[in-house]
Design a protein around this motif. Sequence first.
Motif, PDB file in Angstrom:
ATOM      1  N   LEU A  83       0.828  -1.208   0.000  1.00 28.15           N
ATOM      2  CA  LEU A  83       0.000   0.000   0.000  1.00 28.15           C
ATOM      3  C   LEU A  83       0.862   1.258   0.000  1.00 28.15           C
ATOM      4  CD1 LEU A  83      -2.641  -1.266   2.566  1.00 28.15           C
ATOM      5  CD2 LEU A  83      -3.144  -0.632   0.201  1.00 28.15           C
ATOM      6  N   LEU A  84       1.950   1.233   0.773  1.00 31.42           N
ATOM      7  CA  LEU A  84       2.864   2.382   0.790  1.00 31.42           C
ATOM      8  C   LEU A  84       3.463   2.616  -0.593  1.00 31.42           C
ATOM      9  CD1 LEU A  84       4.742   1.829   4.189  1.00 31.42           C
ATOM     10  CD2 LEU A  84       3.326   3.808   3.590  1.00 31.42           C
ATOM     11  N   ILE A  99       1.009   6.118  -7.451  1.00 23.66           N
ATOM     12  CA  ILE A  99      -0.116   6.892  -7.963  1.00 23.66           C
ATOM     13  C   ILE A  99       0.081   8.392  -7.731  1.00 23.66           C
ATOM     14  CG2 ILE A  99      -1.751   5.008  -7.712  1.00 23.66           C
ATOM     15  CD1 ILE A  99      -2.850   6.338  -5.211  1.00 23.66           C
ATOM     16  N   ASN A 100       0.875   8.726  -6.720  1.00 21.98           N
ATOM     17  CA  ASN A 100       1.185  10.143  -6.495  1.00 21.98           C
ATOM     18  C   ASN A 100       2.075  10.686  -7.604  1.00 21.98           C
ATOM     19  OD1 ASN A 100       1.084  12.558  -4.789  1.00 21.98           O
ATOM     20  ND2 ASN A 100       3.245  12.171  -4.407  1.00 21.98           N
ATOM     21  N   ALA A 101       2.926   9.780  -8.142  1.00 25.63           N
ATOM     22  CA  ALA A 101       3.859  10.201  -9.196  1.00 25.63           C
ATOM     23  C   ALA A 101       3.251  10.084 -10.595  1.00 25.63           C
ATOM     24  CB  ALA A 101       5.146   9.368  -9.110  1.00 25.63           C
ATOM     25  N   PHE A 112     -12.382  12.958  -1.072  1.00 25.46           N
ATOM     26  CA  PHE A 112     -11.005  12.496  -0.913  1.00 25.46           C
ATOM     27  C   PHE A 112     -10.523  11.813  -2.196  1.00 25.46           C
ATOM     28  CE2 PHE A 112     -12.645  12.654   3.417  1.00 25.46           C
ATOM     29  CZ  PHE A 112     -11.623  13.309   4.093  1.00 25.46           C
ATOM     30  N   THR A 113      -9.224  11.809  -2.366  1.00 22.71           N
ATOM     31  CA  THR A 113      -8.611  11.145  -3.512  1.00 22.71           C
ATOM     32  C   THR A 113      -8.369   9.673  -3.196  1.00 22.71           C
ATOM     33  OG1 THR A 113      -6.373  11.642  -2.744  1.00 22.71           O
ATOM     34  CG2 THR A 113      -7.453  13.280  -4.158  1.00 22.71           C
ATOM     35  N   LEU A 114      -8.062   8.896  -4.234  1.00 26.69           N
ATOM     36  CA  LEU A 114      -7.726   7.491  -4.029  1.00 26.69           C
ATOM     37  C   LEU A 114      -6.523   7.363  -3.106  1.00 26.69           C
ATOM     38  CD1 LEU A 114      -8.049   4.485  -4.696  1.00 26.69           C
ATOM     39  CD2 LEU A 114      -6.658   4.871  -6.749  1.00 26.69           C
ATOM     40  N   GLU A 115      -5.583   8.281  -3.221  1.00 29.44           N
ATOM     41  CA  GLU A 115      -4.405   8.264  -2.360  1.00 29.44           C
ATOM     42  C   GLU A 115      -4.796   8.331  -0.888  1.00 29.44           C
ATOM     43  OE1 GLU A 115      -0.322  10.923  -1.617  1.00 29.44           O
ATOM     44  OE2 GLU A 115      -1.736  11.439  -3.208  1.00 29.44           O
ATOM     45  N   SER A 116      -5.794   9.155  -0.563  1.00 25.74           N
ATOM     46  CA  SER A 116      -6.250   9.284   0.820  1.00 25.74           C
ATOM     47  C   SER A 116      -6.851   7.985   1.340  1.00 25.74           C
ATOM     48  CB  SER A 116      -7.280  10.407   0.930  1.00 25.74           C
ATOM     49  OG  SER A 116      -6.743  11.643   0.522  1.00 25.74           O
ATOM     50  N   PHE A 117      -7.604   7.297   0.473  1.00 23.55           N
ATOM     51  CA  PHE A 117      -8.197   6.024   0.865  1.00 23.55           C
ATOM     52  C   PHE A 117      -7.114   4.975   1.140  1.00 23.55           C
ATOM     53  CE2 PHE A 117     -11.982   7.806  -1.273  1.00 23.55           C
ATOM     54  CZ  PHE A 117     -12.941   7.522  -0.309  1.00 23.55           C
ATOM     55  N   ILE A 166      -4.007   5.571   2.150  1.00 20.90           N
ATOM     56  CA  ILE A 166      -3.358   5.939   3.415  1.00 20.90           C
ATOM     57  C   ILE A 166      -4.221   5.504   4.606  1.00 20.90           C
ATOM     58  CG2 ILE A 166      -2.632   7.889   4.862  1.00 20.90           C
ATOM     59  CD1 ILE A 166      -1.808   9.320   2.264  1.00 20.90           C
ATOM     60  N   MET A 167      -5.542   5.683   4.473  1.00 20.00           N
ATOM     61  CA  MET A 167      -6.460   5.235   5.517  1.00 20.00           C
ATOM     62  C   MET A 167      -6.333   3.729   5.731  1.00 20.00           C
ATOM     63  SD  MET A 167     -10.632   5.260   5.515  1.00 20.00           S
ATOM     64  CE  MET A 167     -10.679   6.896   4.759  1.00 20.00           C
ATOM     65  N   GLU A 168      -6.232   2.985   4.634  1.00 20.53           N
ATOM     66  CA  GLU A 168      -6.092   1.533   4.722  1.00 20.53           C
ATOM     67  C   GLU A 168      -4.777   1.152   5.402  1.00 20.53           C
ATOM     68  OE1 GLU A 168      -6.664  -2.676   3.912  1.00 20.53           O
ATOM     69  OE2 GLU A 168      -7.806  -0.934   4.574  1.00 20.53           O
ATOM     70  N   ILE A 169      -3.716   1.884   5.138  1.00 18.37           N
ATOM     71  CA  ILE A 169      -2.426   1.613   5.792  1.00 18.37           C
ATOM     72  C   ILE A 169      -2.554   1.748   7.306  1.00 18.37           C
ATOM     73  CG2 ILE A 169      -0.063   2.459   6.098  1.00 18.37           C
ATOM     74  CD1 ILE A 169      -0.131   3.250   3.112  1.00 18.37           C
ATOM     75  N   ILE A 170      -3.210   2.808   7.755  1.00 18.24           N
ATOM     76  CA  ILE A 170      -3.393   3.029   9.198  1.00 18.24           C
ATOM     77  C   ILE A 170      -4.198   1.893   9.813  1.00 18.24           C
ATOM     78  CG2 ILE A 170      -4.461   4.542  10.920  1.00 18.24           C
ATOM     79  CD1 ILE A 170      -3.887   6.892   8.992  1.00 18.24           C
ATOM     80  N   ILE A 171      -5.250   1.469   9.129  1.00 18.58           N
ATOM     81  CA  ILE A 171      -6.084   0.378   9.644  1.00 18.58           C
ATOM     82  C   ILE A 171      -5.304  -0.933   9.685  1.00 18.58           C
ATOM     83  CG2 ILE A 171      -8.139  -1.015   9.167  1.00 18.58           C
ATOM     84  CD1 ILE A 171      -9.451   1.513   8.052  1.00 18.58           C
ATOM     85  N   GLU A 172      -4.481  -1.183   8.665  1.00 19.22           N
ATOM     86  CA  GLU A 172      -3.653  -2.394   8.643  1.00 19.22           C
ATOM     87  C   GLU A 172      -2.671  -2.403   9.816  1.00 19.22           C
ATOM     88  OE1 GLU A 172      -3.855  -4.994   6.832  1.00 19.22           O
ATOM     89  OE2 GLU A 172      -4.976  -4.457   5.021  1.00 19.22           O
TER      90      GLU A 172
END
Length: 414
Positions: free
Chosen positions: A88-89, A95-97, A166-171, A173-179
């Motif tokens: 995910l990271l 996708i940011n690039a 929110f952007t896909l990138e935000s989603f 990042i949210m998934e990373i925190i939950i993981e």
Amino acid sequence: MENLKKSNIQIIKILITSLCGNVGSSILSFVIGLLILKNTNSVINFGFSQIIGPVIAILLLPILGGIVDKYNKKLIMILSQFLSIFSLLLYVVVINAYGYENLMYTYLLLVCLRISDQFLSTSFNASTINLVSKQHIQKLNSLNQLVSSASTIVAPIIAAFLLTKFTLESFVIMEIIIELITLSVILFINFEFSKSENCNDTNNEKIFEMFKEGIKFVKGRNTLIFVMVFSMTVNFIFSAISLGLPFIQIKKLFFSDYMYSMTSAIFPFGMIISAIILSVIPEIKNPIKNITRFVMLLGVYLLIFGSIFLREFSNTFYFISIVVFVLVSSFTANLINIPLSTWLVNNIEQNYQGRVFSLLNTISQLLSPVGIMIYSFLFDNVSVSVIFLLSGISVIVTCIFMPKVFKVDLQSQN
């Protein structure tokens, strides 16, 4: 009393893990699936994203079960979480690039997440007998499904609401925190809460030899072979549902994001009701017989649902019909899956459970890629009503004749 308290604490930890994992993955899956459907002109691209899971399961089959049976299951689950977080990271950076328009990056992410999920789920299934006492296995399976279903009720609604903000990138990042939260809870789960009886040493065995032994183990049990082939056939036919419902709502009926999210959120309600029932009643006897009965009911639901599209109705009528179909189907699905899982845990020697669960999960998905591709083509070219009617008939015929083909006495399977 003290043991009961410890058992309840153990169950709570497992349920928190399930809650965190399902909320994050459901939101991200919904967002990715919706973006693929809305930004492409064919259901085939969406279908390709659904093929990834079964293909990964097939590729991992020779090693997955052996690894789970041979090595520390808790460590495997921890490493699986690390793989998800790292993937995910990396996806955020990409996708940011370069943006998310190139679906190849998304498909690669789904591959990594599926690999992680295969090891995670197989390790959990093979550990169930050690996570709680034997009399609490059906309770754990039911409550785990209850929490999983409850979390996925709100996930599509949250996703649809946040998608405009929110952007896909935000989603991601949210998934990373939950993981990360999920990982931290796994660290505190006791994987030796209940000692099992049939646990042979596998430290000196080679992975591929263990795989062969697992095949021999299954071949000697006709009921297991029937369950695997039956699941594989039914999953092939039910690709009509997994592909057909999103396709109908987005491409044929042109439902809004809100309406689509509502029908997606309805699915867990039926599962919650059946999970609550199964968590308080005694262990269901003769689960193999129940499988064929309830799957046949699903075939009848497909016939009724398909007949609705033989005539033109308002979108409101179609919306209500889809909600009812999803609700009834999800209720029935739990009456199949939970008793079967409990039966497998209680009737398979523990040192074979990783391999048997891996085989069952993989073989049940074996025809799914073929089914997805065939149904992707059919939904692009054939009437929706015809597809669902033929699928319903196929399910009913399978339920009637397959037990006879495999000579399984459904009355004697306890």
